[in-house]
Design a protein around this motif. Structure first.
Motif, mmCIF file in Angstrom:
data_model
loop_
_atom_site.group_PDB
_atom_site.id
_atom_site.type_symbol
_atom_site.label_atom_id
_atom_site.label_comp_id
_atom_site.label_asym_id
_atom_site.label_seq_id
_atom_site.Cartn_x
_atom_site.Cartn_y
_atom_site.Cartn_z
ATOM 1 N N VAL A 296 0.915 -1.099 0.107
ATOM 2 C CA VAL A 296 -0.110 -0.132 -0.037
ATOM 3 C C VAL A 296 0.909 1.219 0.101
ATOM 4 O O VAL A 296 1.705 1.360 0.777
ATOM 5 C CB VAL A 296 -1.101 -0.032 1.175
ATOM 6 C CG1 VAL A 296 -1.978 1.404 1.163
ATOM 7 C CG2 VAL A 296 -1.904 -1.190 1.348
ATOM 8 N N GLN B 42 1.350 5.197 -0.019
ATOM 9 C CA GLN B 42 0.599 6.450 0.707
ATOM 10 C C GLN B 42 1.705 7.702 0.529
ATOM 11 O O GLN B 42 2.711 7.707 0.627
ATOM 12 C CB GLN B 42 0.468 6.431 2.193
ATOM 13 C CG GLN B 42 -0.537 5.193 2.644
ATOM 14 C CD GLN B 42 -0.669 4.981 4.117
ATOM 15 O OE1 GLN B 42 0.581 5.011 4.708
ATOM 16 N NE2 GLN B 42 -1.897 4.817 4.363
ATOM 17 N N ARG B 43 0.892 8.786 0.102
ATOM 18 C CA ARG B 43 1.765 10.130 0.070
ATOM 19 C C ARG B 43 1.645 10.744 1.219
ATOM 20 O O ARG B 43 0.655 10.993 1.951
ATOM 21 C CB ARG B 43 1.080 10.921 -1.216
ATOM 22 C CG ARG B 43 1.690 12.182 -1.448
ATOM 23 C CD ARG B 43 0.856 12.980 -2.396
ATOM 24 N NE ARG B 43 -0.396 13.348 -2.134
ATOM 25 C CZ ARG B 43 -1.182 13.655 -2.841
ATOM 26 N NH1 ARG B 43 -1.064 14.039 -4.088
ATOM 27 N NH2 ARG B 43 -2.686 13.944 -2.326
ATOM 28 N N PRO C 16 -1.190 10.581 6.009
ATOM 29 C CA PRO C 16 -0.823 10.041 4.798
ATOM 30 C C PRO C 16 -2.140 9.622 3.971
ATOM 31 O O PRO C 16 -3.085 9.308 4.531
ATOM 32 C CB PRO C 16 -0.228 8.740 5.336
ATOM 33 C CG PRO C 16 0.556 9.045 6.570
ATOM 34 C CD PRO C 16 -0.655 10.087 7.338
ATOM 35 N N GLU C 17 -2.155 9.784 2.559
ATOM 36 C CA GLU C 17 -3.107 9.454 1.824
ATOM 37 C C GLU C 17 -2.715 8.501 0.977
ATOM 38 O O GLU C 17 -1.542 8.407 0.142
ATOM 39 C CB GLU C 17 -3.479 10.758 1.018
ATOM 40 C CG GLU C 17 -3.763 11.885 1.826
ATOM 41 C CD GLU C 17 -4.363 13.249 1.105
ATOM 42 O OE1 GLU C 17 -3.901 13.191 -0.092
ATOM 43 O OE2 GLU C 17 -4.580 14.173 1.569
ATOM 44 N N VAL C 18 -3.891 7.402 0.618
ATOM 45 C CA VAL C 18 -3.375 6.354 -0.453
ATOM 46 C C VAL C 18 -3.247 6.884 -1.741
ATOM 47 O O VAL C 18 -4.147 7.680 -2.270
ATOM 48 C CB VAL C 18 -4.488 5.308 -0.200
ATOM 49 C CG1 VAL C 18 -4.277 4.202 -1.187
ATOM 50 C CG2 VAL C 18 -4.476 4.567 1.178
ATOM 51 N N ARG D 265 -3.511 6.379 -5.800
ATOM 52 C CA ARG D 265 -4.277 5.505 -6.815
ATOM 53 C C ARG D 265 -3.579 5.706 -8.187
ATOM 54 O O ARG D 265 -3.892 4.833 -8.891
ATOM 55 C CB ARG D 265 -5.726 5.621 -6.716
ATOM 56 C CG ARG D 265 -6.321 5.040 -5.278
ATOM 57 C CD ARG D 265 -7.735 5.517 -5.087
ATOM 58 N NE ARG D 265 -8.565 5.026 -3.944
ATOM 59 C CZ ARG D 265 -8.389 5.651 -2.649
ATOM 60 N NH1 ARG D 265 -7.693 6.835 -2.813
ATOM 61 N NH2 ARG D 265 -8.932 5.184 -1.936
ATOM 62 N N LEU E 165 6.919 9.356 -0.162
ATOM 63 C CA LEU E 165 5.918 8.127 -0.029
ATOM 64 C C LEU E 165 6.299 6.959 1.110
ATOM 65 O O LEU E 165 7.306 7.159 1.595
ATOM 66 C CB LEU E 165 6.132 7.192 -1.231
ATOM 67 C CG LEU E 165 5.703 8.027 -2.484
ATOM 68 C CD1 LEU E 165 6.017 6.863 -3.692
ATOM 69 C CD2 LEU E 165 4.364 8.492 -2.726
ATOM 70 N N ARG E 166 4.956 6.517 1.596
ATOM 71 C CA ARG E 166 5.181 5.627 2.409
ATOM 72 C C ARG E 166 4.560 4.171 2.126
ATOM 73 O O ARG E 166 3.688 4.195 1.602
ATOM 74 C CB ARG E 166 4.346 6.049 3.914
ATOM 75 C CG ARG E 166 4.303 4.950 4.872
ATOM 76 C CD ARG E 166 3.645 5.533 6.056
ATOM 77 N NE ARG E 166 3.648 4.341 7.602
ATOM 78 C CZ ARG E 166 2.881 3.591 7.635
ATOM 79 N NH1 ARG E 166 1.623 3.510 6.608
ATOM 80 N NH2 ARG E 166 3.040 2.781 8.456
ATOM 81 N N ARG F 114 3.683 0.345 2.433
ATOM 82 C CA ARG F 114 3.342 -0.492 3.463
ATOM 83 C C ARG F 114 3.371 -1.701 2.968
ATOM 84 O O ARG F 114 2.619 -1.952 2.200
ATOM 85 C CB ARG F 114 2.110 -0.176 4.155
ATOM 86 C CG ARG F 114 1.619 -1.254 5.285
ATOM 87 C CD ARG F 114 0.356 -0.829 5.887
ATOM 88 N NE ARG F 114 0.122 -2.137 7.002
ATOM 89 C CZ ARG F 114 -1.132 -1.928 7.462
ATOM 90 N NH1 ARG F 114 -2.240 -1.209 7.097
ATOM 91 N NH2 ARG F 114 -1.485 -3.149 8.203
#
Length: 431
Positions: free
Chosen positions: A388, A390-391, A398-400, A402, A413-414, A416
């Motif tokens: 996953v 995330q920004r 953090p936002e996913v 897409r 970025l993160r 996961r």
């Protein structure tokens, strides 16, 4: 009036007078009337009444042998009023019934005013004795009148007190009726108190004296009952107790009145208007005070009856309690519980079994749901090699990501994965 008067007592004839003296001066302190004028005017006024019939009782007869005039006193039976009579002695001698003091008569005559003495007398020319038959007829008419007015109504009768503080007694002085009432009452209740009023019980003075005694006793605060007592006698002797004034006075009394006049056959009107009629004075004494010996015997009897009733009640209640104690529910109170103990245990086991079955079924279903949830959850997806991205933006969560367009070069970025997360930065794009 006398047919012949002294010349000086006759009214002066009218004489012609001068115009200045035609009108007599009015009566005043300056122009008073002489005694002769007043006496003559009174005589003229009384003379206008004419002949009249008068009824009453003879209280005095003065007829001396050899005189031409007899003098009598006629008294009102119900009031302290009397009238002087004059008549010829022949009227007394020729009366079909001997006239004595106390005789009830009807006389016919004309009032006369004697100017010399200033007295009024009724000159009688006829005397009619009132017979027993006429007296009884009058009593019956008065009885019907009082009954029509409701004075005999039993609802007006007041009850006698059980133990009066004081008993008012109206009777003749030193009479047998007085002795009977006092003796019987004191033998029945020695502490009884009497307020005695001795009056005439027959004759023309009886009614006024009895009325006065009634008023005095009725006004006394400690007198709780009044007894009118007289022994037997003839119709004429008992006549005062059938007087209308006395009957209405008895009804007006606020204190209960007992009438004990004559013997059992006698029935004067006072018996009907009184609150209680006693056959004799002795019977009146028995009615107004209780018998101490009888009351003590009654108390003892009631005490014994109450004790016997209490004993019967206790015995009955003891039998009821014994019957209740002999019942199984009270003799062996735990027997019913013991009988229901097995049912309780069986029901408890059934409840536990049902509860376990429900819990086991729900546990199995929960395990199935957990497995399905684990399979469909994001952790299982990550375990299969997915991640996953995330920004990361300073100051916000953090936002996913897409789309590639959401990650320009340099974007933090993160990433996961199944066992954790790393941070990265975008250095370029691949188509």
């Amino acid at each position: 009036m006398n047919s012949a008067r002294p010349e000086s007592s006759r009214p002066e004839p009218l004489r012609p007078e001068s115009p200045a003296q035609s009108t007599p001066p009015p009566n005043s302190a300056d122009h008073p009337w002489p005694v002769r004028s007043v006496a003559l005017k009174v005589a003229q006024w009384i003379d206008r009444l004419g002949s009249i019939w008068v009824e009453g009782q003879i209280t005095q007869i003065n007829a001396r042998p050899g005189t031409r005039t007899a003098f009598l006193v006629l008294r009102d039976p119900a009031a302290d009023m009397s009238l002087s009579l004059t008549c010829s002695p022949r009227l007394l001698e020729e009366s079909p019934v001997p006239l004595t003091e106390g005789s009830r008569v009807v006389v016919f005559g004309k009032l006369s005013f004697f100017t010399g003495r200033g007295t009024v007398s009724l000159r009688v020319t006829e005397i009619r004795p009132v017979g027993v038959g006429e007296l009884l007829a009058r009593i019956e008419r008065l009885r019907a009148l009082l009954a029509a007015e409701g004075l005999f109504d039993p609802r007006l009768k007041r009850p006698l007190p059980f133990l009066p503080r004081s008993v008012g007694l109206v009777t003749g002085r030193a009479s047998a009726a007085e002795r009977d009432v006092l003796k019987v009452a004191q033998s029945r209740w020695p502490a009884v108190r009497f307020e005695i009023r001795n009056t005439a019980v027959q004759g023309p003075t009886a009614v006024p004296q009895i009325l006065t005694a009634l008023r005095e006793l009725d006004a006394a605060d400690d007198v709780d009952v009044i007894v009118l007592a007289r022994g037997g006698g003839s119709v004429e002797d008992l006549l005062p107790f059938s007087d209308e004034t006395l009957c209405r006075a008895i009804v007006a009394c606020t204190t209960p009145v007992v009438s004990a006049i004559g013997h059992e056959p006698d029935s004067p009107l006072s018996d009907h208007v009184a609150d209680v009629r006693a056959a004799t004075p002795t019977d009146a004494a028995k009615r107004v005070v209780p018998d101490a010996a009888a009351e003590r015997a009654l108390v003892a009897d009631l005490t014994e009856r109450a004790a016997a009733a209490l004993r019967r009640w206790v015995s009955r209640e003891e039998r009821v309690v014994a019957g209740l104690r002999s019942r199984p529910v009270l003799a062996q109170p735990w027997r019913a519980l013991d009988e229901r103990a097995n049912d309780v245990d069986r029901m408890l086991a059934a409840i536990r079994r049902d509860v376990r079955r429900v819990v086991d079924a729900d546990g199995t279903e929960l395990a199935h749901l957990r497995a399905r949830l684990t399979t469909l959850g994001p952790a299982a997806t990550l375990a299969r090699g997915y991640s996953v991205v995330q920004r990361v933006t300073a100051g916000s969560a953090p936002e996913v990501v897409r789309e590639v367009g959401e990650m320009p070069p340099g974007t933090q970025l993160r990433v996961r994965v199944a066992d954790g997360a790393v941070r990265a930065a975008v250095i370029g794009k691949d188509k």
